[in-house]
Design an enzyme around this catalytic site. Sequence first.
Site, PDB file in Angstrom:
ATOM      1  N   HIS A 289       0.825  -1.211   0.000  1.00 42.72           N
ATOM      2  CA  HIS A 289       0.000   0.000   0.000  1.00 42.72           C
ATOM      3  C   HIS A 289       0.860   1.262   0.000  1.00 42.72           C
ATOM      4  CE1 HIS A 289      -3.286  -2.806   1.297  1.00 42.72           C
ATOM      5  NE2 HIS A 289      -3.916  -2.076   0.397  1.00 42.72           N
ATOM      6  N   ASN A 290       1.489   1.510  -1.144  1.00 45.77           N
ATOM      7  CA  ASN A 290       2.346   2.679  -1.288  1.00 45.77           C
ATOM      8  C   ASN A 290       1.926   3.463  -2.535  1.00 45.77           C
ATOM      9  OD1 ASN A 290       3.470   1.258  -3.544  1.00 45.77           O
ATOM     10  ND2 ASN A 290       4.709   0.065  -2.095  1.00 45.77           N
ATOM     11  N   ALA A 291       2.702   4.477  -2.876  1.00 43.15           N
ATOM     12  CA  ALA A 291       2.301   5.356  -3.992  1.00 43.15           C
ATOM     13  C   ALA A 291       2.300   4.642  -5.346  1.00 43.15           C
ATOM     14  CB  ALA A 291       3.216   6.578  -4.040  1.00 43.15           C
ATOM     15  N   VAL A 292       3.088   3.574  -5.460  1.00 41.65           N
ATOM     16  CA  VAL A 292       3.098   2.854  -6.738  1.00 41.65           C
ATOM     17  C   VAL A 292       1.771   2.123  -6.941  1.00 41.65           C
ATOM     18  CG1 VAL A 292       4.376   1.260  -8.220  1.00 41.65           C
ATOM     19  CG2 VAL A 292       5.594   2.573  -6.477  1.00 41.65           C
ATOM     20  N   HIS A 293       1.225   1.573  -5.846  1.00 39.32           N
ATOM     21  CA  HIS A 293      -0.120   0.980  -5.936  1.00 39.32           C
ATOM     22  C   HIS A 293      -1.133   2.047  -6.348  1.00 39.32           C
ATOM     23  CE1 HIS A 293      -3.926  -0.929  -4.947  1.00 39.32           C
ATOM     24  NE2 HIS A 293      -4.137  -0.066  -3.963  1.00 39.32           N
TER      25      HIS A 293
ATOM     26  N   HIS B 140      -6.966   7.086  -3.051  1.00 36.74           N
ATOM     27  CA  HIS B 140      -7.860   6.127  -2.393  1.00 36.74           C
ATOM     28  C   HIS B 140      -7.237   5.356  -1.219  1.00 36.74           C
ATOM     29  CE1 HIS B 140      -5.753   2.966  -4.527  1.00 36.74           C
ATOM     30  NE2 HIS B 140      -6.381   2.095  -3.773  1.00 36.74           N
ATOM     31  N   ASP B 141      -5.913   5.307  -1.124  1.00 34.87           N
ATOM     32  CA  ASP B 141      -5.267   4.616   0.008  1.00 34.87           C
ATOM     33  C   ASP B 141      -4.341   5.554   0.781  1.00 34.87           C
ATOM     34  OD1 ASP B 141      -6.252   1.990   0.198  1.00 34.87           O
ATOM     35  OD2 ASP B 141      -4.997   1.288  -1.456  1.00 34.87           O
TER      36      ASP B 141
ATOM     37  N   ASP C 170      -8.953  -1.018  -8.135  1.00 34.40           N
ATOM     38  CA  ASP C 170      -8.262  -1.302  -6.878  1.00 34.40           C
ATOM     39  C   ASP C 170      -7.838  -2.766  -6.758  1.00 34.40           C
ATOM     40  OD1 ASP C 170      -7.180  -0.688  -4.412  1.00 34.40           O
ATOM     41  OD2 ASP C 170      -9.068  -0.928  -3.329  1.00 34.40           O
TER      42      ASP C 170
HETATM   43 ZN   LIG Z   1      -5.954   0.208  -2.841  1.00 36.23          ZN
END
Ligand SMILES: [Zn+2]
Length: 465
Positions: free
Chosen positions: A181-185, A221-222, A331
């Site tokens: 759950h980082n910026a690449v995701h 979104h995350d 997502d």
């Molecule tokens: Zn997500």
Amino acid sequence: GCVYLSWLIVPAVIISWLTRGAISYDSSDQTALYIRMLGDVRVRSQVGFEPERRSSHPYLCIDFRTLHSNSEPERRIQRLLSFQRYLHSSRLLRGIPQQIPLHILDEDYTGQARCMLEKVGHWNFDIFLFDKFTNGNSLINLTFHLLNQYGMVELFQLDMVKLWRFLVMVQEDYHSDNPYHNAVHAADVTQAMYCYMQEPMLAKSLTSFDILLGLLAAATHDLDHPGVNQPFLIKTDHYLATLYRNTSVLENHHWKSAVGLLRETGLFSHWPAEDSLNMERELGSLILATDISRQNDYLSRFRQHLDQESLCLSNGSHRHFILQMALKCADICNPCRPWELSKQWSEKVTEEFFQQGDVEKKHKLEVSPLCDREINSVGNIQIGFMTYVAEPLFAEWARFSDTRLSQTMLGHMRLNKASWGSLQQEQTLTSEEAETSNASTSREGAAAAPRGTSSKEIPQGSRES
Ligand SMILES: [Zn+2]
């Protein structure tokens, strides 16, 4: 949201307080926002959280997130107490736009990143490579590119400086030490969202506002995801769980974090107040839709619409619903990517689960489902996730948007599932063989020769999308 875990842990009570149009900025919303904006312990005491509570609770000083990093302990604690952004604020030139982008990079890399953006709408877009070419700034560069491509700056009279600053802050608020759950995701989800919004059904009906909303929701979104799931926050008595009454805790926090950044940068401050409030509200309803524990609600509504052919995309609320479904698909689209990309995502998400499991073991907490590295594998987690979560969603999506892309996604998922299946089988056989061979050679005192483990690649990633 933390999409992978909670499908096994559907909460007994899901308070679906969020009906569209019914969200108000009541006092708890404001509290959330202030906490987000001011973001440290002092504020919490003003709004009713006792600061010492944090240190008196045995689990609150667990820095579950920064276990992923090697920084020294004091820094870890500090990073837990304040939010991600405050730690980077001195480092990352916030407020001084145009400093981070491509021109500080090697010319060649800049060129290659630009070159990749020409194919940003392709399903086999390699976000990991793009992240390398942009020196870890994939989210900023991808989102900025897409917004410009759609002419959003002119359409909504956006201030380029504010926009850039907003995107820098969004990227900073993702935890780069989370395996998944980082910026690449977030960049990956934004790219997928773009692909879906380019599909004929959506492309012909979405308004400019919808497109702006969809891209911003995907990018944020995350936001500030701690790298652990909601059950973990609840059982460690994290203040966010209290604040959001154990309901869509992470998703609410992602949303409020996004709203905090919008207000702080004043990106929409030139809009009528009603419009920017509307943007914030709709951003919330898109982000909250990514809470996987609400998947069945969304899926049955989607099915019902498709069965009755009742979707009418000239209707704003129907378009909004489709944007929610599109974001949900974006997502969890990892299983639908070509094998080489899909496999990397699978390994990353599993590592994040296992790291949570390690912390739970260390602190004698019950280990969450899928988080125990002793009894789970990447393959079994993926097969379960595809079967129970991804396949049902993408099957309906393909009914809604029966296109080449939808068929490509379903095709990849089928192949990826088969690949994990045969890797699993191979692993089982290998360990059985090893046992047999161990038993037969043990009399001579020789250890079984290590067998080739199942790192064999299954070539299927090169198919065109
Ligand atoms: Zn997500």
